[in-house]
Scaffold this active site. Structure first.
Site, PDB file in Angstrom:
ATOM      1  N   LYS A 194      41.793  26.289  81.260  1.00 57.65           N
ATOM      2  CA  LYS A 194      40.469  25.689  81.097  1.00 57.65           C
ATOM      3  C   LYS A 194      40.157  24.728  82.244  1.00 57.65           C
ATOM      4  CE  LYS A 194      38.827  27.221  77.064  1.00 57.65           C
ATOM      5  NZ  LYS A 194      37.465  27.702  76.814  1.00 57.65           N
ATOM      6  N   ARG A 217      56.014  21.018  68.237  1.00 56.47           N
ATOM      7  CA  ARG A 217      55.600  22.206  68.982  1.00 56.47           C
ATOM      8  C   ARG A 217      55.528  21.861  70.466  1.00 56.47           C
ATOM      9  NH1 ARG A 217      50.194  23.916  65.790  1.00 56.47           N
ATOM     10  NH2 ARG A 217      49.711  21.787  66.454  1.00 56.47           N
ATOM     11  N   TYR A 248      54.319  19.322  62.268  1.00 54.85           N
ATOM     12  CA  TYR A 248      55.160  19.564  63.445  1.00 54.85           C
ATOM     13  C   TYR A 248      55.479  18.250  64.161  1.00 54.85           C
ATOM     14  CZ  TYR A 248      54.115  24.440  62.637  1.00 54.85           C
ATOM     15  OH  TYR A 248      54.008  25.687  62.054  1.00 54.85           O
ATOM     16  N   HIS A 304      45.160  26.026  63.111  1.00 60.90           N
ATOM     17  CA  HIS A 304      44.501  24.719  63.065  1.00 60.90           C
ATOM     18  C   HIS A 304      44.782  24.018  61.738  1.00 60.90           C
ATOM     19  CE1 HIS A 304      41.404  26.079  66.311  1.00 60.90           C
ATOM     20  NE2 HIS A 304      42.622  25.900  66.788  1.00 60.90           N
ATOM     21  N   LEU A 305      44.938  22.717  61.819  1.00 63.92           N
ATOM     22  CA  LEU A 305      45.472  21.957  60.690  1.00 63.92           C
ATOM     23  C   LEU A 305      44.596  22.030  59.441  1.00 63.92           C
ATOM     24  CD1 LEU A 305      47.540  20.029  59.466  1.00 63.92           C
ATOM     25  CD2 LEU A 305      46.256  18.124  60.497  1.00 63.92           C
ATOM     26  N   GLY A 348      37.282  37.472  67.196  1.00 67.11           N
ATOM     27  CA  GLY A 348      36.058  37.188  66.458  1.00 67.11           C
ATOM     28  C   GLY A 348      35.838  38.170  65.325  1.00 67.11           C
ATOM     29  N   SER A 358      42.673  30.734  72.926  1.00 76.47           N
ATOM     30  CA  SER A 358      42.626  29.285  72.711  1.00 76.47           C
ATOM     31  C   SER A 358      43.779  28.707  71.900  1.00 76.47           C
ATOM     32  CB  SER A 358      41.306  28.922  72.018  1.00 76.47           C
ATOM     33  OG  SER A 358      41.221  29.553  70.744  1.00 76.47           O
ATOM     34  N   ALA A 407      34.001  32.711  75.257  1.00 81.20           N
ATOM     35  CA  ALA A 407      35.002  33.773  75.166  1.00 81.20           C
ATOM     36  C   ALA A 407      36.286  33.350  75.872  1.00 81.20           C
ATOM     37  CB  ALA A 407      34.458  35.058  75.777  1.00 81.20           C
ATOM     38  N   TYR A 409      47.214  26.925  78.157  1.00 87.17           N
ATOM     39  CA  TYR A 409      45.828  26.963  77.668  1.00 87.17           C
ATOM     40  C   TYR A 409      44.996  25.899  78.365  1.00 87.17           C
ATOM     41  CZ  TYR A 409      41.888  25.786  74.689  1.00 87.17           C
ATOM     42  OH  TYR A 409      40.630  25.465  74.240  1.00 87.17           O
TER      43      TYR A 409
END
Length: 322
Positions: free
Chosen positions: A144, A278, A205, A186-187, A39, A76, A73, A140
């Site tokens: 989650k 990927r 990708y 991120h794209l 952050g 990611s 938090a 990841y």
């Protein structure tokens, strides 16, 4: 909604900072907890109390003055989780276990959790509902999902009121709050870096997926719409219940479609190169957000991809290195 005091973990990050800003705008007191590992201190909204620290240590100062915790938090990055999964288990799962224990000790009984569509993995049907099988294709998503199971147990055993919001692809910006990841994966921000001249081309990708143009299809949701869902979730949480809601627009856009939209919005050519797939990337992720509409009363107000890209572009130009 009456005035309350809320803890926002990860509130110096992209999504957490927008939610913190929306809570402040609604008249609430906000404390941001962030270790600043990913952050940015400058992203913490004016008016929020800031504590630099780890979520694992929340028990050192958390008390009953907080009405609820909004938990962002987490590590990611999908690719990073595949290459180096151990920190994801330690932080995402271990950190949340510590946070839940601290909340229990402090008597804080409401939680809104930042979950993800990555819990579903490669979906059998599209759009994806909350009843779809959960089979993450990367660590990841697995962490989650483990946290979602942990929260369900906490609700059943200790009466926690919890809402997990499973995001699809979050994009756009909200005033001074936008995406600033380092490294960026991120794209949309990557595409805009090409438009700004900060990189020569954007990598695509894989172009051999079972999709109309061969590139991955994703459901993009504006970050301001996403933030609104969190405020609604605070009022929808019920003691002893764990509500899980998908958040998305219900429309899918391919990588090539995003690039073409960015070309139109920015007026730049934005060259791209094709790279290998990927690991852990599903071909198509598109949400059914019917449950969020029905149970939260949530309706996206910025569903158009061009509007999402335009807001991200404004933020990117404002924060670009001279």
């Amino acid at each position: 909604m009456s005035t309350h005091s809320y803890l926002v973990t990860g509130g110096a990050g992209y999504i957490g900072s927008v939610v913190a800003a929306r809570l402040l705008a609604a008249g609430h007191a906000v404390t941001v907890l962030d270790d600043l590992s990913t952050g940015h201190r400058a992203a913490v909204p004016d008016g929020a109390r800031f504590i630099e620290g780890r979520v694992q240590d929340a028990g050192e100062w958390l008390d009953s003055s907080y009405e609820a915790v909004l938990h962002f938090a987490a590590h990611s990055q999908v690719g990073q989780s595949v290459a180096d999964p151990e920190p994801y288990w330690r932080n995402n799962v271990g950190g949340t276990a510590d946070l839940l224990a601290a909340m229990r000790d402090a008597g804080i009984r409401t939680l809104v959790f930042s979950s993800t569509a990555a819990t579903y993995g490669e979906p059998a049907t599209v759009p994806i509902t909350e009843d779809a099988p959960t089979a993450p294709t990367n660590p990841y998503g697995a962490t989650k999902l483990a946290v979602d199971h942990m929260i369900s147990g906490e609700c059943a055993a200790h009466g926690l009121a919890a809402v997990s919001l499973r995001y699809f692809n979050v994009a756009g910006a909200h005033g001074p709050h936008g995406e600033r990841h380092d490294p960026e994966t991120h794209l949309i921000p990557l595409v805009l870096q090409v438009a700004l001249g900060e990189r020569a081309a954007v990598s695509v990708y894989g172009d051999d997926y079972p999709t109309p143009d061969g590139t991955c299809v994703r459901d993009y949701i504006h970050v301001a719409d996403l933030a609104e869902a969190h405020l609604l979730a605070l009022t929808a949480a019920r003691d002893g219940e764990h509500l899980i809601c998908n958040l998305g627009n219900g429309n899918g856009f391919s990588v090539h479609e995003v690039i073409e939209t960015a070309r139109k919005v920015t007026g730049h050519p934005i060259p791209h190169i094709t790279a290998p797939r990927r690991p852990g990337d599903p071909a198509t992720l598109v949400a059914s957000a019917a449950r969020a509409r029905e149970t939260l009363g949530w309706h996206p107000t910025r569903p158009d991809l061009a509007d999402i890209v335009a807001d991200a572009w404004e933020f990117a130009r404002r924060t670009a290195t001279p």
